[in-house]
Write an enzyme that holds these catalytic residues in place. Sequence first.
Site, PDB file in Angstrom:
ATOM      1  N   VAL A  16      -0.769   9.494   0.193  1.00 40.64           N
ATOM      2  CA  VAL A  16      -0.449  10.381  -0.927  1.00 40.64           C
ATOM      3  C   VAL A  16      -0.389  11.844  -0.474  1.00 40.64           C
ATOM      4  CG1 VAL A  16      -1.372  11.337  -3.087  1.00 40.64           C
ATOM      5  CG2 VAL A  16      -1.284   8.869  -2.751  1.00 40.64           C
ATOM      6  N   THR A 122      -6.940   8.904  -7.373  1.00 40.67           N
ATOM      7  CA  THR A 122      -7.202   8.126  -8.578  1.00 40.67           C
ATOM      8  C   THR A 122      -8.704   8.026  -8.779  1.00 40.67           C
ATOM      9  OG1 THR A 122      -5.196   6.861  -8.153  1.00 40.67           O
ATOM     10  CG2 THR A 122      -6.781   5.909  -9.703  1.00 40.67           C
ATOM     11  N   CYS A 259      -4.122   0.187  -4.002  1.00 40.06           N
ATOM     12  CA  CYS A 259      -4.303   0.710  -5.367  1.00 40.06           C
ATOM     13  C   CYS A 259      -4.656  -0.355  -6.402  1.00 40.06           C
ATOM     14  CB  CYS A 259      -3.057   1.461  -5.799  1.00 40.06           C
ATOM     15  SG  CYS A 259      -2.829   2.985  -4.865  1.00 40.06           S
ATOM     16  N   LYS A 262      -8.217  -2.175  -6.341  1.00 39.34           N
ATOM     17  CA  LYS A 262      -9.386  -1.319  -6.598  1.00 39.34           C
ATOM     18  C   LYS A 262      -9.297  -0.636  -7.953  1.00 39.34           C
ATOM     19  CE  LYS A 262      -8.018   3.108  -4.530  1.00 39.34           C
ATOM     20  NZ  LYS A 262      -7.910   3.860  -5.773  1.00 39.34           N
TER      21      LYS A 262
HETATM   22  N1  LIG Z   1      -1.461   4.934  -1.497  1.00 40.96           N
HETATM   23  C1  LIG Z   1      -0.843   4.918  -2.668  1.00 40.96           C
HETATM   24  O1  LIG Z   1       0.199   4.283  -2.841  1.00 40.96           O
HETATM   25  C2  LIG Z   1      -1.402   5.705  -3.824  1.00 40.96           C
HETATM   26  C3  LIG Z   1      -0.612   5.936  -4.944  1.00 40.96           C
HETATM   27  C4  LIG Z   1      -1.138   6.674  -6.010  1.00 40.96           C
HETATM   28  C5  LIG Z   1      -2.439   7.136  -5.936  1.00 40.96           C
HETATM   29  N2  LIG Z   1      -3.200   6.876  -4.848  1.00 40.96           N
HETATM   30  C6  LIG Z   1      -4.559   7.413  -4.794  1.00 40.96           C
HETATM   31  O2  LIG Z   1      -4.529   8.569  -3.955  1.00 40.96           O
HETATM   32  C7  LIG Z   1      -5.757   8.673  -3.224  1.00 40.96           C
HETATM   33  C8  LIG Z   1      -5.457   8.715  -1.739  1.00 40.96           C
HETATM   34  O3  LIG Z   1      -4.876   7.489  -1.371  1.00 40.96           O
HETATM   35  P1  LIG Z   1      -4.206   7.276   0.061  1.00 40.96           P
HETATM   36  O4  LIG Z   1      -3.604   5.928   0.037  1.00 40.96           O
HETATM   37  O5  LIG Z   1      -3.390   8.448   0.386  1.00 40.96           O
HETATM   38  O6  LIG Z   1      -5.521   7.277   0.974  1.00 40.96           O
HETATM   39  P2  LIG Z   1      -5.602   7.376   2.560  1.00 40.96           P
HETATM   40  O7  LIG Z   1      -6.818   6.627   2.939  1.00 40.96           O
HETATM   41  O8  LIG Z   1      -4.306   7.009   3.163  1.00 40.96           O
HETATM   42  O9  LIG Z   1      -5.823   8.929   2.834  1.00 40.96           O
HETATM   43  C9  LIG Z   1      -6.992   9.616   2.515  1.00 40.96           C
HETATM   44  C10 LIG Z   1      -7.162  10.727   3.543  1.00 40.96           C
HETATM   45  O10 LIG Z   1      -8.237  11.564   3.143  1.00 40.96           O
HETATM   46  C11 LIG Z   1      -8.936  11.967   4.295  1.00 40.96           C
HETATM   47  N3  LIG Z   1     -10.264  12.447   3.908  1.00 40.96           N
HETATM   48  C12 LIG Z   1     -11.359  11.719   3.552  1.00 40.96           C
HETATM   49  N4  LIG Z   1     -12.371  12.542   3.241  1.00 40.96           N
HETATM   50  C13 LIG Z   1     -11.923  13.803   3.394  1.00 40.96           C
HETATM   51  C14 LIG Z   1     -12.494  15.094   3.202  1.00 40.96           C
HETATM   52  N5  LIG Z   1     -13.740  15.231   2.797  1.00 40.96           N
HETATM   53  N6  LIG Z   1     -11.746  16.171   3.470  1.00 40.96           N
HETATM   54  C15 LIG Z   1     -10.464  16.039   3.887  1.00 40.96           C
HETATM   55  N7  LIG Z   1      -9.867  14.839   4.069  1.00 40.96           N
HETATM   56  C16 LIG Z   1     -10.590  13.740   3.828  1.00 40.96           C
HETATM   57  C17 LIG Z   1      -8.921  10.732   5.172  1.00 40.96           C
HETATM   58  O11 LIG Z   1      -9.193  11.048   6.517  1.00 40.96           O
HETATM   59  C18 LIG Z   1      -7.495  10.234   4.944  1.00 40.96           C
HETATM   60  O12 LIG Z   1      -6.594  10.786   5.876  1.00 40.96           O
HETATM   61  C19 LIG Z   1      -6.596   7.484  -3.670  1.00 40.96           C
HETATM   62  O13 LIG Z   1      -7.419   7.877  -4.712  1.00 40.96           O
HETATM   63  C20 LIG Z   1      -5.565   6.490  -4.161  1.00 40.96           C
HETATM   64  O14 LIG Z   1      -6.092   5.607  -5.119  1.00 40.96           O
HETATM   65  C21 LIG Z   1      -2.704   6.190  -3.780  1.00 40.96           C
END
Ligand SMILES: NC(=O)c1ccc[n+]([C@@H]2O[C@H](COP(=O)([O-])OP(=O)(O)OC[C@H]3O[C@@H](n4cnc5c(N)ncnc54)[C@H](O)[C@@H]3O)[C@@H](O)[C@H]2O)c1
Length: 428
Positions: A16, A122, A259, A262
């Site tokens: 994201v 989320t 997504c 969870k």
């Molecule tokens: N992947 C999807 O399709 C999608 C779609 C909509 C919403 N979301 C939501 O978006 C959020 C992120 O999802 P994602 O799939 O991108 O996750 P991801 O695991 O791919 O990325 C999360 C990133 O955050 C970093 N991180 C963790 N703690 C940190 C901190 N304290 N400071 C800075 N960086 C930090 C991690 O190293 C990682 O690179 C989640 O809540 C997910 O539910 C995801």
Amino acid sequence: MSGARAPIAVIGTGYVGLVTAIGFAELGNEVWCVDIDAEKIERLKGGEIPIYEPGLAEALAASSERLHFSTEVGPALEHARLMLVAVGTPATYSGDADLSAVDAVVEAMPASDQHALVMKSTVPVGTGQAIRRTLVRAGKSELSYVSCPEFLKEGAALEDFRHPDRVVVGDTGDWAGDAVVELYEPLGAPLVRTDIASAEMIKMAANAFLATKISFINEIANVCEETGADVLEVALGMGLDRRIGNAFLQPGIGYGGSCFPKDVSALKQLAGNSGYHFQLLTSVIEVNELQKRRVVSKLQKHLGTLIGRRIALLGLAFKPETDDMREASSLVLAARLHADGAHVVAYDPVAADEAAKLMPGVELAASALEALTDADAAVIVTEWQEFRGLDWNRVAAAMRGRLLVDGRNCVDRDAVARAGFTYEGIGR
Ligand SMILES: NC(=O)c1ccc[n+]([C@@H]2O[C@H](COP(=O)([O-])OP(=O)(O)OC[C@H]3O[C@@H](n4cnc5c(N)ncnc54)[C@H](O)[C@@H]3O)[C@@H](O)[C@H]2O)c1
């Protein structure tokens, strides 16, 4: 600075965060990206995309001069007012959302009336309110907070960023809500401006509804199998009803990914924690779990025992056009087959590296044909385009058996049958 786009920060550069950062850089914003994963930041600084997402590498290259990467939040705070938070919120063992990464970001924020946290991650309903209480306790009450949930789909994430169905902004009516509305304004999407709790609920309810649609059509498929109807005809006829729509009416072997599992579980737990038993979601989850295992029964129906059988899995990622293996149906399926004594050999065009870490005991092949060679049966787990184009006569010559379980109803079953295979789809 009139006419210039506001600089922003994105904290968390995963699926994201990275797409959001690159998307806004494309629109002309300077974007300050922060991640605690130093290796990821180094790769991004070198122009390398650490995930597989179509079009992202080209988009990064095109806007690289406006993208700044760091493991420190300092430069982001210095240059930007809006801190878009896109850190992970995985499930805990209890099924609730794990907010430890979000909490770490909140803790790292200074007391400042010049900055706002904009939650893209989320989070359960009530999180914004809880964060605001935490900020007050920590003497940082002047920091603003906005909920702006993300709806992009992996595999088409950049397209979804550029053309969102809607932008949801939940805020308290201070400068930050207006700033987020202005930030998204060039995308021209319908805006839902609301309170924070409602914005949080829109995201959770949307994902729960989509998951419900999938479990619903999967159950219809299962009943079709018992009654002689063809679920593809049924889904077509249902989907043409504009009240229903054809999206998410493709039966298969269950939803997975980072997504739906969870988020559905988090909403169910959230309801339960508030004293409400969300019966429908309990069934949605159970149907999905059982759906992944139906493939095993289909294999057993034709092969009898699976002990010593060589089963080829085609596709491992939770869906095509991504390398994301989080909660992929392939993980459950491979473990089940392994437990039943089968030898599992698998191929995925992009997720092999992730799979190697997550699937002990599974032999990974370098091509579909290599995986299929000498297999007793093949299972299409992820509907990658390349599987639709397989030459089934060649496959038949390479395999030992002639059984194909098409877990995504994605290949031409007549062509498969002409090559001498027994074809088992889902709901047909
Ligand atoms: N992947 C999807 O399709 C999608 C779609 C909509 C919403 N979301 C939501 O978006 C959020 C992120 O999802 P994602 O799939 O991108 O996750 P991801 O695991 O791919 O990325 C999360 C990133 O955050 C970093 N991180 C963790 N703690 C940190 C901190 N304290 N400071 C800075 N960086 C930090 C991690 O190293 C990682 O690179 C989640 O809540 C997910 O539910 C995801």
